[in-house]
Design an enzyme around this catalytic site. Sequence first.
Site, PDB file in Angstrom:
ATOM      1  N   HIS A 189      44.181  52.661  42.073  1.00  0.00           N
ATOM      2  CA  HIS A 189      42.978  52.364  42.847  1.00  0.00           C
ATOM      3  C   HIS A 189      43.183  52.724  44.311  1.00  0.00           C
ATOM      4  O   HIS A 189      43.722  51.930  45.079  1.00  0.00           O
ATOM      5  CB  HIS A 189      42.658  50.872  42.720  1.00  0.00           C
ATOM      6  N   HIS A 238      44.296  44.966  42.294  1.00  0.00           N
ATOM      7  CA  HIS A 238      44.191  46.390  41.950  1.00  0.00           C
ATOM      8  C   HIS A 238      44.496  47.277  43.162  1.00  0.00           C
ATOM      9  O   HIS A 238      44.849  48.440  43.011  1.00  0.00           O
ATOM     10  CB  HIS A 238      42.815  46.722  41.347  1.00  0.00           C
ATOM     11  N   GLY A 289      45.561  40.364  39.917  1.00  0.00           N
ATOM     12  CA  GLY A 289      44.895  41.423  39.162  1.00  0.00           C
ATOM     13  C   GLY A 289      43.665  40.844  38.490  1.00  0.00           C
ATOM     14  O   GLY A 289      42.563  41.354  38.673  1.00  0.00           O
ATOM     15  N   LEU A 299      40.768  39.015  38.768  1.00  0.00           N
ATOM     16  CA  LEU A 299      40.131  38.730  40.054  1.00  0.00           C
ATOM     17  C   LEU A 299      39.815  37.248  40.216  1.00  0.00           C
ATOM     18  O   LEU A 299      39.466  36.551  39.276  1.00  0.00           O
ATOM     19  CB  LEU A 299      38.871  39.586  40.206  1.00  0.00           C
ATOM     20  N   ASP A 316      35.117  42.067  46.695  1.00  0.00           N
ATOM     21  CA  ASP A 316      33.861  41.559  46.134  1.00  0.00           C
ATOM     22  C   ASP A 316      34.097  40.860  44.802  1.00  0.00           C
ATOM     23  O   ASP A 316      33.548  39.795  44.530  1.00  0.00           O
ATOM     24  CB  ASP A 316      32.872  42.724  45.911  1.00  0.00           C
ATOM     25  N   HIS A 346      36.941  53.932  43.638  1.00  0.00           N
ATOM     26  CA  HIS A 346      37.529  52.635  43.278  1.00  0.00           C
ATOM     27  C   HIS A 346      38.802  52.739  42.437  1.00  0.00           C
ATOM     28  O   HIS A 346      39.848  52.248  42.833  1.00  0.00           O
ATOM     29  CB  HIS A 346      36.493  51.767  42.546  1.00  0.00           C
ATOM     30  N   GLU A 399      38.415  23.472  36.053  1.00  0.00           N
ATOM     31  CA  GLU A 399      39.665  23.692  35.328  1.00  0.00           C
ATOM     32  C   GLU A 399      40.336  25.006  35.711  1.00  0.00           C
ATOM     33  O   GLU A 399      41.563  25.087  35.832  1.00  0.00           O
ATOM     34  CB  GLU A 399      39.422  23.655  33.810  1.00  0.00           C
ATOM     35  N   PHE A 441      39.288  22.035  26.815  1.00  0.00           N
ATOM     36  CA  PHE A 441      38.873  22.741  28.022  1.00  0.00           C
ATOM     37  C   PHE A 441      39.960  23.658  28.583  1.00  0.00           C
ATOM     38  O   PHE A 441      39.788  24.253  29.650  1.00  0.00           O
ATOM     39  CB  PHE A 441      38.357  21.753  29.072  1.00  0.00           C
ATOM     40  N   HIS A 477      43.195  14.363  23.987  1.00  0.00           N
ATOM     41  CA  HIS A 477      42.107  14.536  23.027  1.00  0.00           C
ATOM     42  C   HIS A 477      42.372  15.821  22.238  1.00  0.00           C
ATOM     43  O   HIS A 477      41.623  16.780  22.278  1.00  0.00           O
ATOM     44  CB  HIS A 477      40.748  14.567  23.728  1.00  0.00           C
ATOM     45  N   ASP A 531      32.900  12.589  19.929  1.00  0.00           N
ATOM     46  CA  ASP A 531      32.312  13.600  20.821  1.00  0.00           C
ATOM     47  C   ASP A 531      31.955  14.881  20.070  1.00  0.00           C
ATOM     48  O   ASP A 531      31.180  15.706  20.554  1.00  0.00           O
ATOM     49  CB  ASP A 531      33.265  13.921  21.981  1.00  0.00           C
ATOM     50  N   HIS A 576      34.055  19.126  21.544  1.00  0.00           N
ATOM     51  CA  HIS A 576      35.204  18.524  22.232  1.00  0.00           C
ATOM     52  C   HIS A 576      36.459  18.483  21.358  1.00  0.00           C
ATOM     53  O   HIS A 576      37.471  17.938  21.776  1.00  0.00           O
ATOM     54  CB  HIS A 576      34.854  17.103  22.682  1.00  0.00           C
ATOM     55  N   ARG A 604      44.194  11.169  21.822  1.00  0.00           N
ATOM     56  CA  ARG A 604      43.345  10.114  22.384  1.00  0.00           C
ATOM     57  C   ARG A 604      43.592   8.815  21.628  1.00  0.00           C
ATOM     58  O   ARG A 604      43.613   7.737  22.192  1.00  0.00           O
ATOM     59  CB  ARG A 604      41.886  10.527  22.224  1.00  0.00           C
TER      60      ARG A 604
HETATM   61  C1  LIG Z   1      38.735  38.787  36.019  1.00  0.00           C
HETATM   62  C2  LIG Z   1      38.650  40.278  36.122  1.00  0.00           C
HETATM   63  N1  LIG Z   1      37.599  40.900  35.581  1.00  0.00           N
HETATM   64  C3  LIG Z   1      37.516  42.247  35.632  1.00  0.00           C
HETATM   65  C4  LIG Z   1      38.490  42.987  36.230  1.00  0.00           C
HETATM   66  C5  LIG Z   1      38.427  44.513  36.223  1.00  0.00           C
HETATM   67  N2  LIG Z   1      38.145  44.969  37.599  1.00  0.00           N
HETATM   68  C6  LIG Z   1      39.123  45.441  38.383  1.00  0.00           C
HETATM   69  S1  LIG Z   1      38.584  45.770  39.928  1.00  0.00           S
HETATM   70  C7  LIG Z   1      37.010  45.328  39.529  1.00  0.00           C
HETATM   71  C8  LIG Z   1      35.887  45.300  40.518  1.00  0.00           C
HETATM   72  C9  LIG Z   1      36.155  45.988  41.715  1.00  0.00           C
HETATM   73  O1  LIG Z   1      35.272  45.683  42.716  1.00  0.00           O
HETATM   74  P1  LIG Z   1      35.806  45.070  44.064  1.00  0.00           P
HETATM   75  O2  LIG Z   1      36.390  43.740  43.779  1.00  0.00           O
HETATM   76  O3  LIG Z   1      34.716  45.138  45.036  1.00  0.00           O
HETATM   77  O4  LIG Z   1      37.002  46.010  44.467  1.00  0.00           O
HETATM   78  P2  LIG Z   1      36.873  47.426  45.200  1.00  0.00           P
HETATM   79  O5  LIG Z   1      35.813  48.202  44.476  1.00  0.00           O
HETATM   80  O6  LIG Z   1      36.519  47.136  46.582  1.00  0.00           O
HETATM   81  O7  LIG Z   1      38.209  48.050  45.046  1.00  0.00           O
HETATM   82  C10 LIG Z   1      36.933  44.946  38.203  1.00  0.00           C
HETATM   83  C11 LIG Z   1      35.684  44.528  37.530  1.00  0.00           C
HETATM   84  C12 LIG Z   1      39.579  42.294  36.766  1.00  0.00           C
HETATM   85  N3  LIG Z   1      40.589  42.905  37.353  1.00  0.00           N
HETATM   86  N4  LIG Z   1      39.615  40.934  36.732  1.00  0.00           N
END
Ligand SMILES: Cc1ncc(C[n+]2csc(CCOP(=O)(O)OP(=O)(O)O)c2C)c(N)n1
Length: 688
Positions: free
Chosen positions: A39, A79, A127, A129, A168, A274, A423, A449, A473, A481, A485, A532
């Site tokens: 990336h 990334h 990684g 996100l 983002d 990207h 969680e 959960f 539980h 529940d 649950h 439980r």
């Molecule tokens: C939980 C999760 N879902 C999906 C991805 C796959 N993924 C990697 S980067 C990305 C989105 C990238 O957008 P942004 O966070 O804005 O990074 P940029 O484009 O600025 O590098 C996704 C969906 C991931 N790494 N983690």
Amino acid sequence: MSSSAILSAPIALPALDELCVNTLRFLAVDMVQKANSGHPGLPMGSASMAYALWDRSLKFNPRDPRWPDRDRFVLSAGHGCALQYALLHVTGYDLPLEDLKRFRQWGSRTPGHPEFGKTLGVEATTGPLGQGLANGVGMAIAEVALAARFNRPGHRIVDHYTYVLVSDGDLEEGISSEAGSDAGHQHLGKLIVLYADNHITIEGSTELTFTEDRMARFAAFGWHVQRVERSNDVDAVALALQNAREESGRPSMIAVRTHIGFGSPHKQDTAAAHGEALGVEEVRLTKEGMGWPVEPAFHIPEEALEHFRRAVARGTSAQAEWESRFKAYAQQYPDLAAEFQRVIDRRLPKDWDAELPTFRAADGPMATRVASGKVIEALGPRLPEMMGGSADLGPSTHTHIDGAGNFEPENWAGRNMHFGIRENAMGAILNGMALHRGLIPYGGTFFVFTDYMRPPMRLAAMDALPVIYVFTHDSIGMGEDGPTHQPVEQLLGLRSIPGMVVLRPADANETVAAWRVAIGRKKGPVALVLTRQGLPVLDLGSFPGIPAGVPLGGYILADSPAGDRPEIIFIATGSEVHLALEGRDRLATEGVEARVVSMPSTNIFSFQPDAYREKVLPTGVPLLVIEAGASLGWKSYVGAQIAVIGVDTFGASAPGPVVMQHYGFTVENVCKQAHAVLDRLKEKASCT
Ligand SMILES: Cc1ncc(C[n+]2csc(CCOP(=O)(O)OP(=O)(O)O)c2C)c(N)n1
């Protein structure tokens, strides 16, 4: 809301800054290009703000990446790790250029996403996100908790910041709200987040999906928020960082308007920058456009390197200054200083287990969650580094340490944490606390959960973090529940995570032994899976094998009555162990010799030597597994001569004992299934 825009002059970076930023930018470009994978966009856009942080703010020592009072830096947008590897290399960490040239290749220290433990200076595996942001919250919590415990007037031996770089995607993930809300509520003023606000994700513009006012959102969480409109203005970012550090009462978010793929003539500000190499031609055009030599790749101008490497002297002297302060502290508070060193080293104190309870059958039935609560109470005073709580289920999970106070803005010395109904963030915060070191973090919720916290649990296992989970539980036996649950597939799911130790104790005494395993495990998480409902106590007088057996994962709890080779072996876990014992006794009256193996941890048992496993489960003896969970794992685990009384559908809403009965967890069914296995084998034998 407190938001201020940092107005910056037109971008005319001093030549040296420009050289340094471009060094980072093009190292990342070349790494991705050489690997033809990765990336480039985020590093190209964020190089300047990362430079502002690493050059002007971050307290770190490349020669001692584990120095306890260093600032923490987490690249939540994992990334973009080419940027982090470039920073680590140029500032003088043990990451040779050779490793940058082997980005994403087998055996290199530059994996596709940052991995804790693989690359010195990487503070967390990121990684997935959003996780890194919540890890940062956990680290900032650890910092204030340790500061509250160890600092003394005139002695600030714990005094560092936690910086997180997010994208983002990090802020779109729900965990960012969970963790952001918690951080704001806790007034974590030393948590500072840089947001690469580049308006682009994989599918295109953030206009497609992400149009709320992010800064207003974080301001509403109680954060101090700032905007920097031009990312390449290093001074503006540095000023915003300084403002953020001066804001001690609130965590800070700095949104920097960056441009993905900055400088690339055809890819800047597009999703094409990207997640794939720019391409040879585009790399050439980008370098030419920015006055960078096209060849050689991985070019590092001497002047830039010299400037970056000043980090070594800076870091060494910052650490030396801290060490001399620590020395003065140790002179005045020798016990505290030794204690600080102990918790940072993860050494257990002498007699930590001296007050662990022993339970007696005569005291009546006890739920394993209740027994666990008593263990926590006993450990609390002996292990002041234990800190944790629950996702709003404290009264049910029995995770409270009496007398230890609540962790809250007015009392960061409190050790009982209230994570709220969050969680996912709880799991990631626990990870951050463990990564920071100095604490034994634990967290609880209902077992079902765990579905909400699998991402951080998986990372805890990957990073070998000593985090303890208290899950209650634990099966359909929890009752009314209903199926929403009642965990069914969760045991199998957690057992399948490499490095995750799952322990489902059968009674109060096995629970004590399970906690011993958990506290003793310094590398890797442990999930305690607890009932439980009340269970009979297995008296140590009658079952002396428990304390030594539980740490082996599985053991002979009750052998066949004649003590000879059993005709059938019951393997059971948790609450079903009692059913196995009853079944064994009933079968004895019918002349069938059955052995009961309690197997609180299949993971641990699977690591025992063959000879031990053969002793417990001799080849050729048929098996009946009794566990109120999915049968799938067992069938592959123990082979063909086996029957399983398990739960392969969702549960049902009714009193626990009724549900258990309907699902076949009765002595009658145990005996019936045992006979069925034996008959099948006899039939098979007569056919051959
Ligand atoms: C939980 C999760 N879902 C999906 C991805 C796959 N993924 C990697 S980067 C990305 C989105 C990238 O957008 P942004 O966070 O804005 O990074 P940029 O484009 O600025 O590098 C996704 C969906 C991931 N790494 N983690």
